[in-house]
Design an enzyme around this catalytic site. Structure first.
Site, mmCIF file in Angstrom:
data_model
loop_
_atom_site.group_PDB
_atom_site.id
_atom_site.type_symbol
_atom_site.label_atom_id
_atom_site.label_comp_id
_atom_site.label_asym_id
_atom_site.label_seq_id
_atom_site.Cartn_x
_atom_site.Cartn_y
_atom_site.Cartn_z
ATOM 1 N N CYS A 58 0.824 -1.129 0.115
ATOM 2 C CA CYS A 58 0.076 -0.096 0.079
ATOM 3 C C CYS A 58 0.889 1.289 -0.011
ATOM 4 C CB CYS A 58 -0.971 -0.193 1.279
ATOM 5 S SG CYS A 58 -1.699 1.478 1.905
ATOM 6 N N CYS A 60 0.481 3.629 3.013
ATOM 7 C CA CYS A 60 0.839 3.187 4.032
ATOM 8 C C CYS A 60 2.385 3.595 4.113
ATOM 9 C CB CYS A 60 0.883 1.476 4.073
ATOM 10 S SG CYS A 60 -0.931 1.130 4.168
#
Length: 108
Positions: free
Chosen positions: A32, A35
């Site tokens: 991600c 992230c």
């Protein structure tokens, strides 16, 4: 060395539930991009607030039981807890100022 501890289902109780400080759990996915963008922000906050805050990371894809416990549907999702009790939840990457504001408002 990272200021963030990677937590698994085996270490969750010791790292989160038995911690008296405010704990923010970062549910992330290794693939991600938001992230990955949050990593330096969280590192900075964790090192600045070491006395009153602990930030840990949980790989939601590797720990589906922990993710399910909090109803995690996307990454990054942040859960604020004290003594194992959920106080608040925040979904999505945020700038440092917004993270600090959320952390402080979660722990009233």
């Amino acid at each position: 060395m990272s200021a963030l501890t990677l937590v698994t289902k085996d270490t969750y109780a010791a790292e989160v539930e038995q911690e008296s400080k405010l704990v923010v759990v970062d549910f992330f996915s290794p693939y991600c991009m938001p992230c990955k963008q949050m990593e330096p922000v969280l590192e900075e906050i964790a090192s600045e607030r070491v006395d009153d805050l602990k930030i840990v990371k949980v790989d939601a894809s590797a720990e589906p039981d922990l993710a399910a416990k909090f109803g995690i549907r996307g990454a990054p999702t942040f859960v604020a807890l004290r003594n194992g009790e959920k106080l608040d939840m925040l979904i999505g990457a945020k700038p440092k100022a917004a993270m600090l504001e959320w952390i402080d408002s979660a722990d009233l």
